[in-house]
Design a protein around this motif. Structure first.
Motif, PDB file in Angstrom:
ATOM      1  N   PRO A 124       0.646  -1.002  -0.007  1.00 10.17           N
ATOM      2  CA  PRO A 124       0.082  -0.112  -0.074  1.00 10.17           C
ATOM      3  C   PRO A 124       1.263   1.232   0.082  1.00 10.17           C
ATOM      4  O   PRO A 124       1.637   1.124   0.857  1.00 10.17           O
ATOM      5  CB  PRO A 124      -1.120  -0.030   1.321  1.00 10.17           C
ATOM      6  CG  PRO A 124      -0.263  -0.834   1.852  1.00 10.17           C
ATOM      7  CD  PRO A 124       0.558  -2.033   1.209  1.00 10.17           C
ATOM      8  N   PRO A 125       0.120   2.448  -0.313  1.00  6.38           N
ATOM      9  CA  PRO A 125       0.649   3.794  -0.798  1.00  6.38           C
ATOM     10  C   PRO A 125       0.745   3.977   1.401  1.00  6.38           C
ATOM     11  O   PRO A 125       0.354   3.862   1.487  1.00  6.38           O
ATOM     12  CB  PRO A 125       0.170   4.766  -1.185  1.00  6.38           C
ATOM     13  CG  PRO A 125      -1.291   3.607  -0.878  1.00  6.38           C
ATOM     14  CD  PRO A 125      -1.073   2.196  -1.097  1.00  6.38           C
ATOM     15  N   PHE A 126       2.444   4.574   1.282  1.00  4.73           N
ATOM     16  CA  PHE A 126       2.494   5.883   2.483  1.00  4.73           C
ATOM     17  C   PHE A 126       0.776   6.876   2.631  1.00  4.73           C
ATOM     18  O   PHE A 126       0.847   7.520   1.914  1.00  4.73           O
ATOM     19  CB  PHE A 126       3.574   6.282   2.895  1.00  4.73           C
ATOM     20  CG  PHE A 126       3.730   7.080   4.155  1.00  4.73           C
ATOM     21  CD1 PHE A 126       3.648   6.635   5.347  1.00  4.73           C
ATOM     22  CD2 PHE A 126       3.886   8.230   4.125  1.00  4.73           C
ATOM     23  CE1 PHE A 126       4.254   6.538   6.286  1.00  4.73           C
ATOM     24  CE2 PHE A 126       3.830   8.749   5.135  1.00  4.73           C
ATOM     25  CZ  PHE A 126       3.645   8.534   6.598  1.00  4.73           C
ATOM     26  N   ASP A 127       1.024   6.283   3.376  1.00  6.94           N
ATOM     27  CA  ASP A 127      -0.337   7.256   4.176  1.00  6.94           C
ATOM     28  C   ASP A 127      -0.150   8.018   5.631  1.00  6.94           C
ATOM     29  O   ASP A 127       0.250   6.892   6.685  1.00  6.94           O
ATOM     30  CB  ASP A 127      -1.760   7.349   4.172  1.00  6.94           C
ATOM     31  CG  ASP A 127      -3.253   8.302   4.810  1.00  6.94           C
ATOM     32  OD1 ASP A 127      -2.305   9.413   5.408  1.00  6.94           O
ATOM     33  OD2 ASP A 127      -4.332   8.442   4.056  1.00  6.94           O
ATOM     34  N   PRO A 128       0.082   8.926   5.796  1.00  5.39           N
ATOM     35  CA  PRO A 128       1.038   9.369   7.024  1.00  5.39           C
ATOM     36  C   PRO A 128      -0.373   9.029   8.344  1.00  5.39           C
ATOM     37  O   PRO A 128      -0.153   9.113   9.983  1.00  5.39           O
ATOM     38  CB  PRO A 128       1.309  10.846   7.537  1.00  5.39           C
ATOM     39  CG  PRO A 128       0.736  11.258   6.051  1.00  5.39           C
ATOM     40  CD  PRO A 128       0.242  10.211   5.033  1.00  5.39           C
ATOM     41  N   ALA A 129      -1.612   9.178   8.206  1.00  2.36           N
ATOM     42  CA  ALA A 129      -2.757   9.556   8.819  1.00  2.36           C
ATOM     43  C   ALA A 129      -2.696   7.886   9.342  1.00  2.36           C
ATOM     44  O   ALA A 129      -3.079   6.692  10.415  1.00  2.36           O
ATOM     45  CB  ALA A 129      -3.923   9.564   8.186  1.00  2.36           C
ATOM     46  N   ARG A 143      -1.710   5.488  -7.069  1.00  2.00           N
ATOM     47  CA  ARG A 143      -0.605   5.214  -6.538  1.00  2.00           C
ATOM     48  C   ARG A 143       0.256   4.876  -7.124  1.00  2.00           C
ATOM     49  O   ARG A 143       0.151   4.816  -8.383  1.00  2.00           O
ATOM     50  CB  ARG A 143      -1.314   3.776  -5.924  1.00  2.00           C
ATOM     51  CG  ARG A 143       0.072   2.779  -5.553  1.00  2.00           C
ATOM     52  CD  ARG A 143      -0.503   1.436  -4.954  1.00  2.00           C
ATOM     53  NE  ARG A 143      -0.120  -0.286  -4.899  1.00  2.00           N
ATOM     54  CZ  ARG A 143       0.877  -0.914  -5.529  1.00  2.00           C
ATOM     55  NH1 ARG A 143       1.059  -0.046  -6.749  1.00  2.00           N
ATOM     56  NH2 ARG A 143       2.010  -1.440  -4.549  1.00  2.00           N
ATOM     57  N   ARG A 144       1.431   5.120  -6.601  1.00  2.00           N
ATOM     58  CA  ARG A 144       2.193   5.010  -7.845  1.00  2.00           C
ATOM     59  C   ARG A 144       4.007   4.656  -7.083  1.00  2.00           C
ATOM     60  O   ARG A 144       4.170   5.299  -5.848  1.00  2.00           O
ATOM     61  CB  ARG A 144       2.909   6.572  -8.958  1.00  2.00           C
ATOM     62  CG  ARG A 144       3.003   7.862  -8.110  1.00  2.00           C
ATOM     63  CD  ARG A 144       3.560   8.723  -8.764  1.00  2.00           C
ATOM     64  NE  ARG A 144       3.758   9.611  -7.932  1.00  2.00           N
ATOM     65  CZ  ARG A 144       5.083  10.123  -7.922  1.00  2.00           C
ATOM     66  NH1 ARG A 144       6.080   9.025  -8.446  1.00  2.00           N
ATOM     67  NH2 ARG A 144       5.695  11.270  -7.292  1.00  2.00           N
ATOM     68  N   TRP A 145       5.016   4.164  -7.499  1.00  2.00           N
ATOM     69  CA  TRP A 145       5.891   4.138  -7.350  1.00  2.00           C
ATOM     70  C   TRP A 145       6.950   5.656  -7.747  1.00  2.00           C
ATOM     71  O   TRP A 145       6.757   5.720  -8.501  1.00  2.00           O
ATOM     72  CB  TRP A 145       6.870   2.866  -7.946  1.00  2.00           C
ATOM     73  CG  TRP A 145       6.403   1.568  -7.292  1.00  2.00           C
ATOM     74  CD1 TRP A 145       5.416   0.535  -8.108  1.00  2.00           C
ATOM     75  CD2 TRP A 145       6.566   0.704  -6.431  1.00  2.00           C
ATOM     76  NE1 TRP A 145       5.336  -0.075  -6.777  1.00  2.00           N
ATOM     77  CE2 TRP A 145       5.831  -0.565  -5.940  1.00  2.00           C
ATOM     78  CE3 TRP A 145       7.962   1.277  -5.496  1.00  2.00           C
ATOM     79  CZ2 TRP A 145       6.279  -1.396  -5.236  1.00  2.00           C
ATOM     80  CZ3 TRP A 145       7.956   0.169  -4.605  1.00  2.00           C
ATOM     81  CH2 TRP A 145       7.304  -0.776  -4.594  1.00  2.00           C
ATOM     82  N   TRP A 146       7.603   5.615  -6.236  1.00  2.00           N
ATOM     83  CA  TRP A 146       9.360   6.531  -6.672  1.00  2.00           C
ATOM     84  C   TRP A 146      10.017   6.106  -6.396  1.00  2.00           C
ATOM     85  O   TRP A 146      10.162   5.963  -5.070  1.00  2.00           O
ATOM     86  CB  TRP A 146       7.575   7.539  -5.117  1.00  2.00           C
ATOM     87  CG  TRP A 146       9.138   9.218  -5.217  1.00  2.00           C
ATOM     88  CD1 TRP A 146       9.099  10.036  -6.152  1.00  2.00           C
ATOM     89  CD2 TRP A 146       9.596  10.078  -4.248  1.00  2.00           C
ATOM     90  NE1 TRP A 146      10.100  11.409  -5.843  1.00  2.00           N
ATOM     91  CE2 TRP A 146       9.770  11.078  -4.641  1.00  2.00           C
ATOM     92  CE3 TRP A 146       9.306   9.457  -2.920  1.00  2.00           C
ATOM     93  CZ2 TRP A 146      10.963  12.366  -3.571  1.00  2.00           C
ATOM     94  CZ3 TRP A 146      10.495  10.532  -1.522  1.00  2.00           C
ATOM     95  CH2 TRP A 146      11.013  11.965  -2.482  1.00  2.00           C
ATOM     96  N   GLU A 147      10.837   7.005  -6.909  1.00  2.00           N
ATOM     97  CA  GLU A 147      12.571   6.684  -6.667  1.00  2.00           C
ATOM     98  C   GLU A 147      13.492   8.542  -6.765  1.00  2.00           C
ATOM     99  O   GLU A 147      12.886   9.079  -7.071  1.00  2.00           O
ATOM    100  CB  GLU A 147      13.049   5.687  -7.560  1.00  2.00           C
ATOM    101  CG  GLU A 147      14.423   5.513  -7.584  1.00  2.00           C
ATOM    102  CD  GLU A 147      15.381   4.885  -8.848  1.00  2.00           C
ATOM    103  OE1 GLU A 147      16.370   4.851  -8.831  1.00  2.00           O
ATOM    104  OE2 GLU A 147      14.104   4.016  -9.115  1.00  2.00           O
ATOM    105  N   TYR A 148      13.918   8.218  -5.660  1.00  6.82           N
ATOM    106  CA  TYR A 148      14.653   9.391  -5.101  1.00  6.82           C
ATOM    107  C   TYR A 148      16.161   8.756  -4.703  1.00  6.82           C
ATOM    108  O   TYR A 148      16.412   7.786  -4.417  1.00  6.82           O
ATOM    109  CB  TYR A 148      14.425  10.530  -4.042  1.00  6.82           C
ATOM    110  CG  TYR A 148      13.199   9.200  -2.596  1.00  6.82           C
ATOM    111  CD1 TYR A 148      14.563   9.885  -1.353  1.00  6.82           C
ATOM    112  CD2 TYR A 148      12.586   8.292  -2.831  1.00  6.82           C
ATOM    113  CE1 TYR A 148      13.992   9.014  -0.675  1.00  6.82           C
ATOM    114  CE2 TYR A 148      12.715   7.488  -1.544  1.00  6.82           C
ATOM    115  CZ  TYR A 148      12.988   7.915  -0.363  1.00  6.82           C
ATOM    116  OH  TYR A 148      13.303   7.355   1.219  1.00  6.82           O
ATOM    117  N   GLU A 149      16.581  10.097  -4.798  1.00  3.81           N
ATOM    118  CA  GLU A 149      18.249   9.699  -4.401  1.00  3.81           C
ATOM    119  C   GLU A 149      18.333  10.712  -3.471  1.00  3.81           C
ATOM    120  O   GLU A 149      17.856  11.728  -2.518  1.00  3.81           O
ATOM    121  CB  GLU A 149      19.013  10.303  -4.964  1.00  3.81           C
ATOM    122  CG  GLU A 149      20.536   9.616  -4.583  1.00  3.81           C
ATOM    123  CD  GLU A 149      21.829  10.612  -5.737  1.00  3.81           C
ATOM    124  OE1 GLU A 149      22.542  12.104  -5.618  1.00  3.81           O
ATOM    125  OE2 GLU A 149      21.978   9.883  -7.174  1.00  3.81           O
TER     126      GLU A 149
END
Length: 283
Positions: A100-105, A209-215
């Motif tokens: 599941p995607p992150f949801d702070p709540a 919902r999506r995949w996110w890539e970061y450095e």
């Protein structure tokens, strides 16, 4: 022949709060807590009583902070690699599709332990927005602690760790070792030209919902136990206070002192040995 069975001591809120104060937890302070409930031992009323004792020791003007990290929604974390070891390609893709995607709540942080999850679910608690390394805070300075956590900055200058540094927060390792001392990670960001790596996790953007890539900086906690032991010996052994809390052997230290020590010492520990491809448990 008479057999005597030793009674199991169950700890209570008042006694725990007294031990925390004796260890050095200050009323009105800001405190980052890493905890092992197993080490604390049996508590009358369970983990909520331990949270209550921490809040009693901090007082009405104190702020309690815990990590609410979520390696479960990343496919670049050691947690994920352990889960997929031995799976077929099809099973691995099915697992990725179910994350599941992150949801702070709502996103749980089960790998952070029972106390952290209890704080996260306490009324009035606030959580930062990072999809991998969020923090939860409870108290009058909670908003100041969690605000502005940039999604491409795990534990650096745009994270709650830097705000805790500015607030001169304490760190309580409640029955845990220095290998859990998240404060040392801020020191990693403060060494010259820290190595970086790619991270990837599931987020929700635009309602999808999506995949996110970061450095970001390549996090590495493999030497934190050794670093912590050296830190405890430094300053004539006065930088870390130790004492019992419940059944645990616990440690209390100042976050800023731990960060500064890590920033000074990590380069000498890691010269020629930094493993930028080593998956970190968090991401």
């Amino acid at each position: 022949m008479t057999t005597t069975t030793a009674s199991t001591v169950r700890h209570g809120r008042t006694g725990l709060a007294r031990q925390l104060s004796a260890l050095g937890v200050e009323r009105g302070g800001v405190l980052l807590v890493h905890a092992s409930m197993r080490a604390v031992g049996p508590v009358s009323g369970g983990v909520r009583v331990v949270v209550g004792a921490l809040r009693d020791a901090l007082g009405h003007h104190g702020t309690l902070v815990v990590p609410s990290f979520t390696p479960e929604n990343s496919d670049t974390s050691a947690h994920y690699l352990d889960r997929v070891r031995g799976l077929t390609d099809r099973a691995r893709e099915a697992l990725r599709a179910s994350m599941p995607p992150f949801d702070p709540a709502t996103s749980a942080a089960p790998s952070m332990g029972l106390l952290s999850e209890t704080v996260r679910l306490t009324g009035g608690a606030l959580r930062s927005d990072h999809p991998q390394t969020s923090f939860t805070a409870l108290g009058p300075l909670a908003q100041q602690v969690v605000a502005g956590h940039r999604p491409d900055c795990h534990l650096g200058e745009d994270s709650p760790l830097a705000r805790l540094y500015e607030l001169r927060a304490g760190v309580l390792m409640l029955g845990t070792g220095f290998d859990t001392c998240t404060a040392f990670h801020l020191g990693e960001y403060r060494v010259p030209s820290p190595p970086r790596r790619a991270y990837r996790c599931v987020v929700r953007a635009g309602g999808r919902r999506r995949w996110w890539e970061y450095e970001d900086v390549a996090l590495d906690d493999s030497d934190f136990a050794v670093l912590g032991a050296d830190f405890a010996r430094s300053g004539g052994g006065t930088l870390v206070r130790t004492g019992p809390v419940g059944s645990s052997a616990s440690r209390l230290l100042e976050l800023a002192e731990a960060v500064d020590f890590a920033a000074r010492r990590l380069p000498s520990y890691r010269t020629g040995a930094v493993r930028t491809d080593r998956p970190h448990p968090l991401g």
